[in-house]
Write an enzyme that holds these catalytic residues in place. Structure first.
Site, short mmCIF file in Angstrom:
data_model
loop_
_atom_site.label_atom_id
_atom_site.label_comp_id
_atom_site.label_asym_id
_atom_site.label_seq_id
_atom_site.Cartn_x
_atom_site.Cartn_y
_atom_site.Cartn_z
N ASN A 1 -8.32 -1.14 13.39
CA ASN A 1 -9.68 -1.13 12.82
C ASN A 1 -9.91 -2.33 11.92
O ASN A 1 -10.94 -2.41 11.25
CB ASN A 1 -9.93 0.18 12.05
CG ASN A 1 -9.08 0.30 10.80
OD1 ASN A 1 -8.21 -0.53 10.54
ND2 ASN A 1 -9.32 1.33 10.01
N GLU B 1 -9.57 -0.53 3.99
CA GLU B 1 -10.22 -0.01 5.19
C GLU B 1 -11.63 -0.57 5.30
O GLU B 1 -12.26 -0.90 4.30
CB GLU B 1 -10.32 1.52 5.09
CG GLU B 1 -8.98 2.23 4.94
CD GLU B 1 -8.21 2.36 6.25
OE1 GLU B 1 -8.45 1.60 7.20
OE2 GLU B 1 -7.35 3.25 6.31
N ASP C 1 0.85 -1.19 0.00
CA ASP C 1 0.00 0.00 0.00
C ASP C 1 0.89 1.24 0.00
O ASP C 1 2.10 1.14 0.24
CB ASP C 1 -0.97 0.01 1.18
CG ASP C 1 -0.30 -0.30 2.52
OD1 ASP C 1 0.94 -0.33 2.59
OD2 ASP C 1 -1.03 -0.49 3.51
#
Ligand code: PGA
Length: 244
Positions: free
Chosen positions: A138, A145, A70
């Site tokens: 998270n 995400e 990423d």
């Protein structure tokens, strides 16, 4: 499909060594493996162990193809805080891998074209032999995400508030932290022939258990690892013990 194998190590040092042993075994069996390489704090010990093995002559990474996991978008590509720069300093250079064997995500320009180029490079490499991943608090893997499901492709994304806050320490405050990123897709990562996930510390306890033992759902992208083919999760006691 088999469920992820969880290996609990006493501490971070042992976790890093166990990870390096797994990578070494895999690469000695297939020296031209393609590896997608996470940045973040957690895998750094593992990479240092690999560099030590290289120095001792017990690990040769020179045949690997390395793909970025990423990257931030909208920052100067020469900024040392690019995830590319971090990956080069922590993995590619210490392991003596030629920069020509590295597939990079651009920090700017046409994202659709960048993702297509990445996917072509991945196809040429024959898919990922190994994915070395961390996990965000998270539940993100890479910059997938929440919500991201198993079909999420390689793409440009808006970073979650949690990720922006977590990255702010590297950028001298929230207002300077990048807001967008580009990531290898869930669909590509989940097809890796081997996935190695590393998690260390109390702050990862909740999400590790949620991802591995909770429902498989887009709200926790890492939960899809429960459905991947060959997953080893290395956790230290801090990240595993004391959850009920
Ligand atoms: P960390 O990052 O290894 O620095 O905890 C993990 C992640 O956010 O993917």
């Amino acid at each position: 499909m088999k469920s992820p194998k969880v290996v609990v190590l006493d501490d971070y040092e042992l976790l890093s060594r166990a990870g390096a042993d797994i990578v070494t075994d895999l690469v000695s069996g297939k020296p031209d493996s393609s590896v997608v390489v996470a940045t973040g704090e957690t895998p750094m010990g593992l990479y240092r162990q690999l560099a030590d093995k290289r120095e001792m002559g017990t690990f040769d990474a020179s045949g690997l193809t390395v793909l970025q996991l990423d990257e931030y978008r909208g920052i100067d590509p020469r900024d040392p805080r690019t995830l590319f720069g971090w990956m080069m300093r922590s993995f590619v250079e210490p392991l003596g891998i030629s920069p020509e064997r590295v597939v990079r995500f651009p920090t700017d320009g046409d994202a659709i074209e960048a993702c297509a180029a990445y996917e072509r490079a991945l196809e040429e490499a024959g898919g990922y032999d190994l994915a070395i991943l961390g996990i965000g608090e998270n539940g993100h893997i890479g910059f997938n995400e929440p919500p991201s499901d198993a079909s999420a492709p390689t793409r440009e994304i808006e970073l979650s508030q949690e990720s922006v806050e977590s990255n702010a320490r590297y950028w001298g405050g929230l207002e300077h932290a990048p807001r967008r990123g580009i990531t290898a897709g869930m669909s590509e990562l989940l097809q890796a022939r081997k996935i190695l996930l590393v998690a260390s510390g109390r702050h990862k306890l909740r999400i590790v258990h949620r991802a591995l033992q909770g429902p498989v759902a887009p709200e926790v992208p890492a939960s899809y690892l429960q459905e991947a083919e060959d997953v080893t999760v290395l956790v230290d006691r801090e990240a595993w013990e004391g959850w009920d």
